[in-house]
Design a protein around this motif. Sequence first.
Motif, PDB file in Angstrom:
ATOM      1  N   GLU A  75       0.832  -1.211   0.000  1.00 19.39           N
ATOM      2  CA  GLU A  75       0.000   0.000   0.000  1.00 19.39           C
ATOM      3  C   GLU A  75       0.864   1.256   0.000  1.00 19.39           C
ATOM      4  O   GLU A  75       0.579   2.228  -0.708  1.00 19.39           O
ATOM      5  N   LEU A  76       1.935   1.249   0.787  1.00 21.53           N
ATOM      6  CA  LEU A  76       2.811   2.415   0.850  1.00 21.53           C
ATOM      7  C   LEU A  76       3.516   2.659  -0.482  1.00 21.53           C
ATOM      8  O   LEU A  76       3.586   3.803  -0.958  1.00 21.53           O
ATOM      9  N   LEU A  77       4.041   1.607  -1.107  1.00 22.41           N
ATOM     10  CA  LEU A  77       4.732   1.766  -2.384  1.00 22.41           C
ATOM     11  C   LEU A  77       3.795   2.289  -3.472  1.00 22.41           C
ATOM     12  O   LEU A  77       4.191   3.118  -4.301  1.00 22.41           O
ATOM     13  N   LEU A  78       2.566   1.814  -3.463  1.00 21.28           N
ATOM     14  CA  LEU A  78       1.612   2.226  -4.488  1.00 21.28           C
ATOM     15  C   LEU A  78       0.981   3.575  -4.189  1.00 21.28           C
ATOM     16  O   LEU A  78       0.361   4.175  -5.061  1.00 21.28           O
ATOM     17  N   SER A  79       1.128   4.069  -2.953  1.00 18.10           N
ATOM     18  CA  SER A  79       0.590   5.391  -2.629  1.00 18.10           C
ATOM     19  C   SER A  79       1.404   6.491  -3.296  1.00 18.10           C
ATOM     20  O   SER A  79       0.917   7.604  -3.492  1.00 18.10           O
ATOM     21  N   ASN A  80       2.653   6.193  -3.657  1.00 17.78           N
ATOM     22  CA  ASN A  80       3.522   7.155  -4.337  1.00 17.78           C
ATOM     23  C   ASN A  80       4.592   6.377  -5.077  1.00 17.78           C
ATOM     24  O   ASN A  80       5.518   5.841  -4.463  1.00 17.78           O
ATOM     25  N   LEU A  81       4.476   6.301  -6.388  1.00 18.34           N
ATOM     26  CA  LEU A  81       5.406   5.503  -7.177  1.00 18.34           C
ATOM     27  C   LEU A  81       6.809   6.102  -7.222  1.00 18.34           C
ATOM     28  O   LEU A  81       7.718   5.499  -7.794  1.00 18.34           O
ATOM     29  N   HIS A  82       6.982   7.270  -6.623  1.00 16.50           N
ATOM     30  CA  HIS A  82       8.327   7.840  -6.530  1.00 16.50           C
ATOM     31  C   HIS A  82       9.140   7.149  -5.440  1.00 16.50           C
ATOM     32  O   HIS A  82      10.359   7.326  -5.382  1.00 16.50           O
ATOM     33  N   TYR A  83       8.489   6.378  -4.566  1.00 12.66           N
ATOM     34  CA  TYR A  83       9.231   5.587  -3.591  1.00 12.66           C
ATOM     35  C   TYR A  83      10.005   4.506  -4.328  1.00 12.66           C
ATOM     36  O   TYR A  83       9.445   3.750  -5.124  1.00 12.66           O
ATOM     37  N   LYS A  84      11.298   4.417  -4.025  1.00 13.95           N
ATOM     38  CA  LYS A  84      12.126   3.371  -4.624  1.00 13.95           C
ATOM     39  C   LYS A  84      12.273   2.167  -3.703  1.00 13.95           C
ATOM     40  O   LYS A  84      12.291   1.024  -4.158  1.00 13.95           O
ATOM     41  N   THR A  85      12.414   2.425  -2.402  1.00 13.17           N
ATOM     42  CA  THR A  85      12.589   1.360  -1.419  1.00 13.17           C
ATOM     43  C   THR A  85      11.843   1.745  -0.145  1.00 13.17           C
ATOM     44  O   THR A  85      11.321   2.857  -0.029  1.00 13.17           O
ATOM     45  N   PHE A  86      11.821   0.826   0.817  1.00  9.45           N
ATOM     46  CA  PHE A  86      11.200   1.176   2.100  1.00  9.45           C
ATOM     47  C   PHE A  86      12.085   2.138   2.884  1.00  9.45           C
ATOM     48  O   PHE A  86      11.633   2.714   3.872  1.00  9.45           O
ATOM     49  N   GLY A  87      13.339   2.330   2.440  1.00  9.99           N
ATOM     50  CA  GLY A  87      14.151   3.391   3.010  1.00  9.99           C
ATOM     51  C   GLY A  87      13.563   4.752   2.660  1.00  9.99           C
ATOM     52  O   GLY A  87      13.534   5.667   3.496  1.00  9.99           O
ATOM     53  N   ASP A  88      13.094   4.901   1.421  1.00  7.34           N
ATOM     54  CA  ASP A  88      12.417   6.127   1.013  1.00  7.34           C
ATOM     55  C   ASP A  88      11.148   6.349   1.823  1.00  7.34           C
ATOM     56  O   ASP A  88      10.828   7.471   2.229  1.00  7.34           O
ATOM     57  N   ILE A  89      10.414   5.262   2.051  1.00  6.62           N
ATOM     58  CA  ILE A  89       9.178   5.359   2.820  1.00  6.62           C
ATOM     59  C   ILE A  89       9.469   5.811   4.248  1.00  6.62           C
ATOM     60  O   ILE A  89       8.801   6.693   4.790  1.00  6.62           O
ATOM     61  N   ALA A  90      10.494   5.223   4.862  1.00 12.33           N
ATOM     62  CA  ALA A  90      10.843   5.544   6.244  1.00 12.33           C
ATOM     63  C   ALA A  90      11.244   7.011   6.399  1.00 12.33           C
ATOM     64  O   ALA A  90      10.812   7.699   7.326  1.00 12.33           O
ATOM     65  N   LYS A  91      12.062   7.516   5.475  1.00  9.41           N
ATOM     66  CA  LYS A  91      12.509   8.909   5.592  1.00  9.41           C
ATOM     67  C   LYS A  91      11.366   9.878   5.358  1.00  9.41           C
ATOM     68  O   LYS A  91      11.331  10.966   5.949  1.00  9.41           O
ATOM     69  N   ASP A  92      10.402   9.492   4.519  1.00 10.14           N
ATOM     70  CA  ASP A  92       9.270  10.364   4.233  1.00 10.14           C
ATOM     71  C   ASP A  92       8.260  10.363   5.372  1.00 10.14           C
ATOM     72  O   ASP A  92       7.690  11.404   5.706  1.00 10.14           O
ATOM     73  N   LEU A 381      18.242  -8.131  12.700  1.00 11.29           N
ATOM     74  CA  LEU A 381      18.247  -6.870  11.971  1.00 11.29           C
ATOM     75  C   LEU A 381      17.014  -6.694  11.091  1.00 11.29           C
ATOM     76  O   LEU A 381      16.497  -5.585  10.947  1.00 11.29           O
ATOM     77  N   VAL A 382      16.534  -7.786  10.506  1.00  8.39           N
ATOM     78  CA  VAL A 382      15.387  -7.652   9.600  1.00  8.39           C
ATOM     79  C   VAL A 382      14.118  -7.304  10.365  1.00  8.39           C
ATOM     80  O   VAL A 382      13.194  -6.700   9.803  1.00  8.39           O
ATOM     81  N   LEU A 383      14.057  -7.640  11.659  1.00  5.11           N
ATOM     82  CA  LEU A 383      12.905  -7.234  12.457  1.00  5.11           C
ATOM     83  C   LEU A 383      12.799  -5.713  12.510  1.00  5.11           C
ATOM     84  O   LEU A 383      11.707  -5.148  12.499  1.00  5.11           O
ATOM     85  N   PHE A 384      13.945  -5.042  12.562  1.00  6.34           N
ATOM     86  CA  PHE A 384      13.952  -3.582  12.561  1.00  6.34           C
ATOM     87  C   PHE A 384      13.422  -3.042  11.233  1.00  6.34           C
ATOM     88  O   PHE A 384      12.624  -2.096  11.204  1.00  6.34           O
ATOM     89  N   THR A 385      13.849  -3.655  10.139  1.00  6.54           N
ATOM     90  CA  THR A 385      13.382  -3.224   8.820  1.00  6.54           C
ATOM     91  C   THR A 385      11.884  -3.443   8.682  1.00  6.54           C
ATOM     92  O   THR A 385      11.153  -2.540   8.245  1.00  6.54           O
ATOM     93  N   TRP A 386      11.428  -4.632   9.022  1.00  2.51           N
ATOM     94  CA  TRP A 386       9.998  -4.900   8.947  1.00  2.51           C
ATOM     95  C   TRP A 386       9.212  -3.955   9.863  1.00  2.51           C
ATOM     96  O   TRP A 386       8.132  -3.482   9.506  1.00  2.51           O
ATOM     97  N   GLY A 387       9.760  -3.694  11.055  1.00  2.00           N
ATOM     98  CA  GLY A 387       9.097  -2.795  11.993  1.00  2.00           C
ATOM     99  C   GLY A 387       8.969  -1.394  11.437  1.00  2.00           C
ATOM    100  O   GLY A 387       7.954  -0.707  11.675  1.00  2.00           O
ATOM    101  N   SER A 388       9.972  -0.937  10.679  1.00  2.00           N
ATOM    102  CA  SER A 388       9.900   0.400  10.091  1.00  2.00           C
ATOM    103  C   SER A 388       8.783   0.497   9.065  1.00  2.00           C
ATOM    104  O   SER A 388       8.145   1.549   8.915  1.00  2.00           O
TER     105      SER A 388
END
Length: 488
Positions: A75-92, A381-388
């Motif tokens: 849902e997050l990626l499709l809300s804005n196709l300018h997101y490249k990764t979940f890193g982009d999502i987290a910073k936004d 470490l991946v738990l942190f990524t998934w949590g973000s």
Amino acid sequence: MTDLAAPAAPADAPPRDLERGLKNRHLQLIAIGGAIGTGLFLGSGTVISLTGPSIIFVYMIIGVFVFFIMRALGELLLSNLHYKTFGDIAKDMLGPWAGFFVSWTYWFSWVVACVADIVAITAYTQYFAPDIPVWVPALLTAIGLTILNLQPVKWFGETEFWFAIVKIVAILGLIAVGIVLIVTGYTSPDGVQASVTNLWEHGGLFPLGASGFIMGFQMGVFAFIGVELVGTAAAETQNPRRNLPKAINSIVVRIIVFYVGAMVVIMSITPWDQIEAGTSPFTSTLLLAGFGAAAFAINLVVLTSAASSANSGLYSGTRMLFGLAKDGHAARVFAKVDRRFIPRNAVFFTCVFLFAAIPLLYAGDGVVQAFTFVSSVCATLVLFTWGSIVASHLVYQRRYPEKHASSAFRMPFAKVTPWLVFAFFAFIIVTLLLGESTRPALLAAPIWFAVLGGCWMLRRRRLLREGQPLTGAIPTTTHPLDEVDSER
């Protein structure tokens, strides 16, 4: 400084970016291949030794929560196709610091996971050539992965497409053969008859009690690491609005078939207490059943599966490093791409760390111990990524309620499921803390985040001193792909 593989561009030319060279079939098979990796082929043997037949329920429960995480990501990626990764999502959604922490942590987790895969490849190679020095396959694999990731993204897609085909055919073949053995009541040379009753006739479905069942979640989580690769690959996919939902929604079917189905068949043919923790149950099951040639073939498939997992992880890690450099959170040299749109410098830098697998193989008591340690680090470490991802979705719901309400790919039960996922993460952390083999990795995690926090403070101070933004901006304008769709 000019690009390494292309002539210098004019000063006012826009920087090269990644190419959308992945087709629908690539994304779908990457999604499947990401869910079938070393954790399933090799790690499931350890989980079976900890839980017995209750591994079936362990995989089902983890799978449900992974599906919720992936729906949030979709849902997050499709809300804005300018997101490249979940890193982009987290910073936004969470702030520049979150993009820094998430992206570097995910990059590091995949470096660790690739090392785990190389360790696993060494173990599989010993099946074919037990006398070969362990450093030889580790070295050759690291070199091979470097070469593969220097190819255009369409070749990565093709490689993973066929790797995934091999894995799918192998597991479906094992399940089909297993069903025939169960139906015909096949008896192995050791006198064990294939039957579904083997699931509960050797101590029941929970032979090691509640504690054994709970401890199975430690390594069980590692088996699912890689499902989020579809989110990274979406940035280089030609039609994400159509292809991404298909890939994510198929997760449930994949878990039922490849995880639950395979485990049911394996433990029906070979009782769980006859499966060794340090071997692949896929191979040992066929060996115990008297199918030596088939076991040889499966072991070869398992080896290629580990190579596929490492290849996918390296691809994802280099793309994350590329994004970090574009945001000013890593050296700018990693933001350069060559004329084939490959972030070559990011690939070389990431691949250097793969050679850490060689001394690791000699540091412990054996290949399995090395694999357990690095996989535990990766799971932590991946738990942190998934949590973000989940935390970002909560912010997204609050900040854009209209966009969430109108989304064509909403996260199910979005008001409740994020908190259930967080509770599940807390449970996983407790299991990692309780296990003697996984506790050191969990206790070492704060060291990584402390180092990362120090690096962020230094990077933040430098960006402010130079008058640079703390992170790259995410465009809010209509994405070109949406413009194309609206014209049709």
